[in-house]
Design an enzyme around this catalytic site. Structure first.
Site, PDB file in Angstrom:
ATOM      1  N   SER A  57     -34.597  64.099 -61.007  1.00 18.63           N
ATOM      2  CA  SER A  57     -33.661  63.788 -59.924  1.00 18.63           C
ATOM      3  C   SER A  57     -33.009  62.436 -60.145  1.00 18.63           C
ATOM      4  CB  SER A  57     -34.400  63.785 -58.583  1.00 18.63           C
ATOM      5  OG  SER A  57     -33.592  63.240 -57.564  1.00 18.63           O
ATOM      6  N   CYS A  58     -31.746  62.309 -59.731  1.00 21.99           N
ATOM      7  CA  CYS A  58     -31.078  61.001 -59.772  1.00 21.99           C
ATOM      8  C   CYS A  58     -31.732  60.032 -58.795  1.00 21.99           C
ATOM      9  CB  CYS A  58     -29.588  61.140 -59.479  1.00 21.99           C
ATOM     10  SG  CYS A  58     -29.214  61.849 -57.862  1.00 21.99           S
ATOM     11  N   SER A  59     -32.553  60.553 -57.885  1.00 24.95           N
ATOM     12  CA  SER A  59     -33.226  59.708 -56.898  1.00 24.95           C
ATOM     13  C   SER A  59     -34.663  59.374 -57.288  1.00 24.95           C
ATOM     14  CB  SER A  59     -33.232  60.404 -55.534  1.00 24.95           C
ATOM     15  OG  SER A  59     -31.924  60.578 -55.052  1.00 24.95           O
TER      16      SER A  59
ATOM     17  N   HIS B 189     -25.789  53.806 -55.844  1.00 27.63           N
ATOM     18  CA  HIS B 189     -26.667  54.952 -55.547  1.00 27.63           C
ATOM     19  C   HIS B 189     -27.673  54.602 -54.453  1.00 27.63           C
ATOM     20  CE1 HIS B 189     -29.399  58.350 -56.105  1.00 27.63           C
ATOM     21  NE2 HIS B 189     -28.431  58.938 -56.790  1.00 27.63           N
TER      22      HIS B 189
END
Length: 235
Positions: A74-76, A196
């Site tokens: 995940s980008c998170s 982000h």
């Protein structure tokens, strides 16, 4: 209607009024070239601060849950944790109890994780056992290790661990105090991931706002498992 396809998706993007796109670079490229107004995502590279007031056991467990979800693709997903020196040793002990293993050999990990300048496909998006084998760590980390933590200090293009790793590998930075932790987190985000999100584990109610004002970010996730919280599951 099922079955879905790239062709149907492209047609939908051509016809709709607005696109909100996430996922792969290909998804985002298709959305932004469809001729339809679109909102898309950028690179992640989440950095999370653990300060001297944090509940360390809670922070370690939430980082574990978030870091290992979907094999850290995940980008998170947390890519770096910045811990204040006053609680560094205690936090490392909490990490170990929560499935993390500290591997203090940055050159070896960087060499195994990046091959010819590219992330090693044998390491990224892999279950823990396959990742450990691909990094050459079999027999060197405890049984049941779910992710590895690599102490480092460098930030920037010459220091790959300061960027997104798409794997169960977490960079560990140490800061003298909260102010230095914020400065380090800002530097990481400016290298990769600005706009982000960042995270903070603390019991000081003033610090989330201080962090938010200092970092060019969309969200500050406080005392939560980052991957889940940015997706709206505020648990």
């Amino acid at each position: 209607p099922a079955p879905g396809s790239k062709e149907k998706t492209q047609r939908l993007m051509d016809m709709c009024d607005m696109i909100v796109a996430t996922g792969s670079q290909n998804n985002v490229h298709r959305a932004q070239t469809a001729g339809t107004p679109s909102v898309a995502v950028g690179a992640g590279n989440v950095a999370v601060i653990v300060d001297e007031t944090a509940n360390l056991a809670d922070a370690a467990e939430k980082i574990r849950a978030s870091k290992t979800f979907d094999n850290a693709t995940s980008c998170s997903s947390e890519n770096a944790v910045v811990v204040v020196d006053a609680v560094r040793d205690a936090f490392i002990a909490a990490i170990a109890r929560a499935g993390g293993a500290v591997v203090d050999d940055e050159p070896a990990i960087v060499g195994a994780l990046w091959r010819d300048g590219h992330l090693n496909t044998q390491v990224i998006a892999q279950d823990a056992d396959k990742m450990i084998a691909a990094l050459g760590l079999e027999g060197q980390v405890p049984q049941g290790t779910e992710y590895i933590v690599v102490p480092t200090s460098g930030i920037g293009s010459e220091h790959p661990l300061s960027g997104e790793k798409l794997s169960r590998v977490l960079a560990l930075y140490s800061a003298r105090d909260f102010d230095e932790a914020v400065a380090m987190t800002r530097k990481i985000q400016l290298h990769q991931g600005a706009g982000h999100s960042v995270g903070l584990h603390t019991t000081d109610n003033d610090r989330p706002v201080l962090l938010a004002k200092a970092i060019p970010t969309s969200r500050v996730i406080v005392n939560q498992a980052h991957t889940f919280a940015t997706g709206g599951a505020f648990t």
